[in-house]
Design a protein around this motif. Structure first.
Motif, PDB file in Angstrom:
ATOM      1  N   LEU A 282       1.401  -0.998  -0.269  1.00 33.00           N
ATOM      2  CA  LEU A 282       0.409   0.267  -0.162  1.00 33.00           C
ATOM      3  C   LEU A 282       0.420   1.202   0.138  1.00 33.00           C
ATOM      4  O   LEU A 282       0.350   2.115  -0.291  1.00 33.00           O
ATOM      5  N   LEU A 283       1.977   1.373   0.058  1.00 37.54           N
ATOM      6  CA  LEU A 283       2.736   1.992   0.558  1.00 37.54           C
ATOM      7  C   LEU A 283       3.525   2.838  -0.575  1.00 37.54           C
ATOM      8  O   LEU A 283       4.990   3.043  -0.151  1.00 37.54           O
ATOM      9  N   CYS A 284       3.446   2.222  -1.722  1.00 41.93           N
ATOM     10  CA  CYS A 284       4.161   1.787  -2.833  1.00 41.93           C
ATOM     11  C   CYS A 284       4.879   2.759  -3.186  1.00 41.93           C
ATOM     12  O   CYS A 284       3.808   3.756  -3.070  1.00 41.93           O
ATOM     13  N   GLU A 285       5.974   3.477  -3.847  1.00 44.78           N
ATOM     14  CA  GLU A 285       6.458   4.017  -4.069  1.00 44.78           C
ATOM     15  C   GLU A 285       5.806   4.865  -5.957  1.00 44.78           C
ATOM     16  O   GLU A 285       5.829   5.613  -5.942  1.00 44.78           O
ATOM     17  N   HIS A 286       5.552   3.532  -6.091  1.00 41.92           N
ATOM     18  CA  HIS A 286       4.960   4.132  -7.335  1.00 41.92           C
ATOM     19  C   HIS A 286       3.772   3.773  -7.073  1.00 41.92           C
ATOM     20  O   HIS A 286       3.071   3.198  -8.757  1.00 41.92           O
ATOM     21  N   PHE A 287       2.802   3.998  -6.756  1.00 42.04           N
ATOM     22  CA  PHE A 287       1.647   3.717  -6.186  1.00 42.04           C
ATOM     23  C   PHE A 287       0.566   4.502  -7.610  1.00 42.04           C
ATOM     24  O   PHE A 287       0.384   5.512  -7.411  1.00 42.04           O
ATOM     25  N   GLU A 288      -0.782   3.830  -8.021  1.00 44.95           N
ATOM     26  CA  GLU A 288      -1.481   4.084  -9.181  1.00 44.95           C
ATOM     27  C   GLU A 288      -2.868   3.257  -8.802  1.00 44.95           C
ATOM     28  O   GLU A 288      -2.699   2.686  -8.610  1.00 44.95           O
ATOM     29  N   ALA A 289      -3.318   4.597  -9.352  1.00 49.60           N
ATOM     30  CA  ALA A 289      -4.956   4.358  -8.396  1.00 49.60           C
ATOM     31  C   ALA A 289      -6.200   4.727  -9.622  1.00 49.60           C
ATOM     32  O   ALA A 289      -5.901   5.246 -10.496  1.00 49.60           O
ATOM     33  N   HIS A 290      -6.778   3.656 -10.818  1.00 45.91           N
ATOM     34  CA  HIS A 290      -7.914   3.901 -11.882  1.00 45.91           C
ATOM     35  C   HIS A 290      -8.800   4.847 -10.977  1.00 45.91           C
ATOM     36  O   HIS A 290      -8.553   4.863  -9.453  1.00 45.91           O
ATOM     37  N   GLY A 291      -8.657   6.025 -11.359  1.00 39.87           N
ATOM     38  CA  GLY A 291      -9.802   6.825 -11.884  1.00 39.87           C
ATOM     39  C   GLY A 291      -9.145   8.094 -10.387  1.00 39.87           C
ATOM     40  O   GLY A 291      -9.696   9.215  -9.846  1.00 39.87           O
ATOM     41  N   VAL A 292      -7.943   8.238 -10.402  1.00 40.31           N
ATOM     42  CA  VAL A 292      -7.474   9.016  -9.355  1.00 40.31           C
ATOM     43  C   VAL A 292      -5.822   9.529  -9.889  1.00 40.31           C
ATOM     44  O   VAL A 292      -5.766  10.728 -10.057  1.00 40.31           O
ATOM     45  N   THR A 293      -5.054   8.839 -10.383  1.00 43.96           N
ATOM     46  CA  THR A 293      -3.512   8.821 -11.106  1.00 43.96           C
ATOM     47  C   THR A 293      -3.547   8.207 -12.326  1.00 43.96           C
ATOM     48  O   THR A 293      -2.761   8.734 -13.249  1.00 43.96           O
ATOM     49  N   MET A 294      -4.600   7.253 -12.192  1.00 42.41           N
ATOM     50  CA  MET A 294      -4.434   6.538 -14.025  1.00 42.41           C
ATOM     51  C   MET A 294      -5.955   6.894 -14.338  1.00 42.41           C
ATOM     52  O   MET A 294      -6.741   6.625 -13.272  1.00 42.41           O
ATOM     53  N   ASN A 295      -6.760   6.811 -15.590  1.00 38.78           N
ATOM     54  CA  ASN A 295      -8.059   6.819 -15.792  1.00 38.78           C
ATOM     55  C   ASN A 295      -9.086   5.094 -14.941  1.00 38.78           C
ATOM     56  O   ASN A 295      -8.640   4.372 -15.020  1.00 38.78           O
ATOM     57  N   GLY A 296     -10.198   5.868 -14.887  1.00 37.76           N
ATOM     58  CA  GLY A 296     -10.857   5.008 -14.229  1.00 37.76           C
ATOM     59  C   GLY A 296     -11.667   4.976 -14.691  1.00 37.76           C
ATOM     60  O   GLY A 296     -12.498   4.821 -15.763  1.00 37.76           O
ATOM     61  N   ALA A 297     -13.621   4.923 -14.107  1.00 37.40           N
ATOM     62  CA  ALA A 297     -14.615   3.767 -14.511  1.00 37.40           C
ATOM     63  C   ALA A 297     -15.475   5.143 -14.756  1.00 37.40           C
ATOM     64  O   ALA A 297     -17.187   4.417 -14.194  1.00 37.40           O
ATOM     65  N   PHE A 298     -15.446   6.299 -14.515  1.00 34.97           N
ATOM     66  CA  PHE A 298     -16.604   7.106 -15.396  1.00 34.97           C
ATOM     67  C   PHE A 298     -16.703   7.316 -16.431  1.00 34.97           C
ATOM     68  O   PHE A 298     -16.512   8.583 -17.074  1.00 34.97           O
ATOM     69  N   ALA A 299     -16.952   6.211 -17.178  1.00 33.08           N
ATOM     70  CA  ALA A 299     -16.511   6.011 -18.744  1.00 33.08           C
ATOM     71  C   ALA A 299     -17.136   4.704 -19.061  1.00 33.08           C
ATOM     72  O   ALA A 299     -17.809   3.836 -18.227  1.00 33.08           O
ATOM     73  N   GLU A 300     -18.319   4.464 -20.213  1.00 32.52           N
ATOM     74  CA  GLU A 300     -18.273   3.398 -20.923  1.00 32.52           C
ATOM     75  C   GLU A 300     -17.564   1.725 -20.560  1.00 32.52           C
ATOM     76  O   GLU A 300     -18.446   1.081 -20.061  1.00 32.52           O
ATOM     77  N   TYR A 301     -16.189   1.695 -20.570  1.00 36.27           N
ATOM     78  CA  TYR A 301     -15.537   1.146 -20.566  1.00 36.27           C
ATOM     79  C   TYR A 301     -14.196   0.959 -19.349  1.00 36.27           C
ATOM     80  O   TYR A 301     -13.520   2.411 -19.698  1.00 36.27           O
ATOM     81  N   CYS A 302     -13.728   0.615 -18.734  1.00 36.18           N
ATOM     82  CA  CYS A 302     -12.641   0.545 -18.505  1.00 36.18           C
ATOM     83  C   CYS A 302     -11.413  -0.989 -18.111  1.00 36.18           C
ATOM     84  O   CYS A 302     -12.213  -1.885 -18.709  1.00 36.18           O
ATOM     85  N   ALA A 303     -10.371  -0.734 -17.860  1.00 33.13           N
ATOM     86  CA  ALA A 303      -9.386  -2.213 -17.998  1.00 33.13           C
ATOM     87  C   ALA A 303      -8.847  -2.177 -17.122  1.00 33.13           C
ATOM     88  O   ALA A 303      -7.908  -0.503 -16.093  1.00 33.13           O
ATOM     89  N   TYR A 304      -8.541  -3.551 -16.558  1.00 35.52           N
ATOM     90  CA  TYR A 304      -7.656  -3.351 -15.096  1.00 35.52           C
ATOM     91  C   TYR A 304      -7.859  -4.780 -15.539  1.00 35.52           C
ATOM     92  O   TYR A 304      -7.508  -5.757 -16.182  1.00 35.52           O
ATOM     93  N   PRO A 305      -6.394  -5.044 -14.729  1.00 30.46           N
ATOM     94  CA  PRO A 305      -5.560  -6.118 -14.586  1.00 30.46           C
ATOM     95  C   PRO A 305      -6.438  -7.068 -13.971  1.00 30.46           C
ATOM     96  O   PRO A 305      -7.527  -7.461 -12.859  1.00 30.46           O
ATOM     97  N   ALA A 306      -6.207  -8.726 -14.600  1.00 32.07           N
ATOM     98  CA  ALA A 306      -7.888  -9.198 -13.901  1.00 32.07           C
ATOM     99  C   ALA A 306      -6.656  -9.874 -12.736  1.00 32.07           C
ATOM    100  O   ALA A 306      -7.800 -10.302 -11.719  1.00 32.07           O
ATOM    101  N   GLY A 307      -5.929 -10.289 -11.997  1.00 33.27           N
ATOM    102  CA  GLY A 307      -5.956  -9.831 -10.537  1.00 33.27           C
ATOM    103  C   GLY A 307      -6.486  -8.882  -9.882  1.00 33.27           C
ATOM    104  O   GLY A 307      -6.425  -9.693  -8.476  1.00 33.27           O
ATOM    105  N   LYS A 308      -7.006  -8.152 -10.417  1.00 31.63           N
ATOM    106  CA  LYS A 308      -7.418  -6.982  -9.840  1.00 31.63           C
ATOM    107  C   LYS A 308      -8.773  -7.421  -9.735  1.00 31.63           C
ATOM    108  O   LYS A 308     -10.074  -6.357  -8.760  1.00 31.63           O
ATOM    109  N   VAL A 309     -10.003  -8.193 -10.401  1.00 34.89           N
ATOM    110  CA  VAL A 309     -11.266  -7.892 -10.644  1.00 34.89           C
ATOM    111  C   VAL A 309     -11.489  -9.111  -9.820  1.00 34.89           C
ATOM    112  O   VAL A 309     -11.012 -10.055 -10.052  1.00 34.89           O
TER     113      VAL A 309
END
Length: 342
Positions: A100-127
């Motif tokens: 959780l303290l990752c120095e390169h922490f990224e988050a969909h919808g916060v630092t990279m594109n998220g889900a206020f959209a018709e489609y979004c893509a996530y790593p399978a391990g996070k689904v």
């Protein structure tokens, strides 16, 4: 696809954008609903850890639309939710199991594109697949995952007494988790009104203190008089620096103060070090979550859920109603909102 696009803080529009690129290990999700919370308001204002340009939205619920070539175990049409975090796995903290303290922490919808959209893509391990929750209620799985992380940080002893300030969505979930996991006496203190009525309906606490919005001082005094030794655990979940600063005065000697709200970057509090030292008070921060979605799903997505969330989302909007949604967050008419898609 249609999406809510921010080119910088406060500057947004609904526009057509390309479908997200699906990496070999990604699941493409057709979004059915996406929760909106106070964090999104901070992102709108350019705070939290937001990076722009950005498609916000970090509490996604949808169905599998397609999968990358290396993905196994998912079928098109299955109902899913997704953990919005992406971690490097290689930095100083990741190598020590503190992802959780990752120095390169990224988050969909916060630092990279998220889900206020018709489609979004996530790593399978996070689904993760879901069964029983409605699309609207399933937007609470991400906040519930954050609450589950908070519970792990707190690690309450059996029989703990708990005081929680605030009756927001994640607070109501955390209160229930604490009652199920060591908190034998939970007191919930929050402004009188719809949120507290909902808290009672969901059976979130043992005692409810409906605070007077204009003059709660008498109730604060009574709370201290009725609990002269304070509480083993005090959770500040309002996001108010003033409430946080006073919260330490309710912590029992040897107890824990949990900083759980989301605060502005400019917020400051002042505590006497001698009190923290002499009373051996532990101050805990609880930020986001990692690997807690299975726990949240186990508590919320059963036929007879252990944690109840019906009614927490009380307003829904479309992408084109984003300004109305923001206003509902600001004026607090929305306890919890969601963006819905046809």
């Amino acid at each position: 696809m249609k999406a809510l696009w921010y080119d910088r803080p406060y500057s947004h529009s609904v526009r057509e954008v390309p479908l997200p690129k699906v990496r070999d290990n990604d699941v493409l999700i057709r979004v059915k609903a996406c929760g909106v919370c106070g964090t999104d308001l901070h992102i709108h204002e350019g705070e939290f850890i937001a990076k722009f340009p950005l498609i916000p939205g970090h509490e996604v619920v949808g169905v599998v639309a397609a999968t990358g070539k290396d993905v196994k175990g998912f079928t098109v049409g299955e109902r899913v939710v997704a953990d919005n975090s992406e971690l490097c796995g290689e930095c100083f903290y990741c190598r020590r199991g503190k992802a959780l303290l990752c120095e390169h922490f990224e988050a969909h919808g916060v630092t990279m594109n998220g889900a206020f959209a018709e489609y979004c893509a996530y790593p399978a391990g996070k689904v993760f697949k879901i069964s029983h929750l409605s699309d609207i209620n399933a937007t609470l799985l991400e906040p519930a995952s954050c609450a589950a992380h908070g519970l792990e940080k707190i690690r309450p002893d059996l029989g703990s007494s708990v005081l929680m300030f605030g009756a927001g969505p994640t607070g109501l979930v955390l209160a229930q988790l604490l009652r199920n996991n060591g908190g034998c006496h939970v007191v919930l203190a929050a402004n009188a009104g719809a949120k507290m009525q909902l808290a009672k309906k969901l059976d979130c606490a043992d005692v409810y203190v409906d605070l007077d919005r204009k003059n709660p001082e008498a109730q604060y005094r009574k709370l201290k008089e009725e609990n002269p030794y304070g509480f083993d655990i005090v959770v500040e979940a309002t996001g108010s620096p003033k409430v946080l600063e006073d919260s330490i005065n309710y912590v029992r000697r040897g107890g824990k103060l949990v900083v759980y709200g989301v605060y502005s970057n400019a917020a400051r509090v002042s505590w006497p070090p001698s009190k923290i030292f002499g009373d051996e008070i532990t101050i805990l921060g609880s930020f986001s979550e990692t690997y807690m979605f299975p726990t949240a799903i186990a508590y919320l997505d059963g036929a007879e859920p252990k944690v109840k969330v019906d009614g927490i989302v009380n307003k829904t909007f479309t992408l084109d109603q984003w300004e109305e949604c923001l206003e509902a967050l600001k004026n607090k008419s929305a306890n919890k909102a969601a963006i819905i898609f046809e």
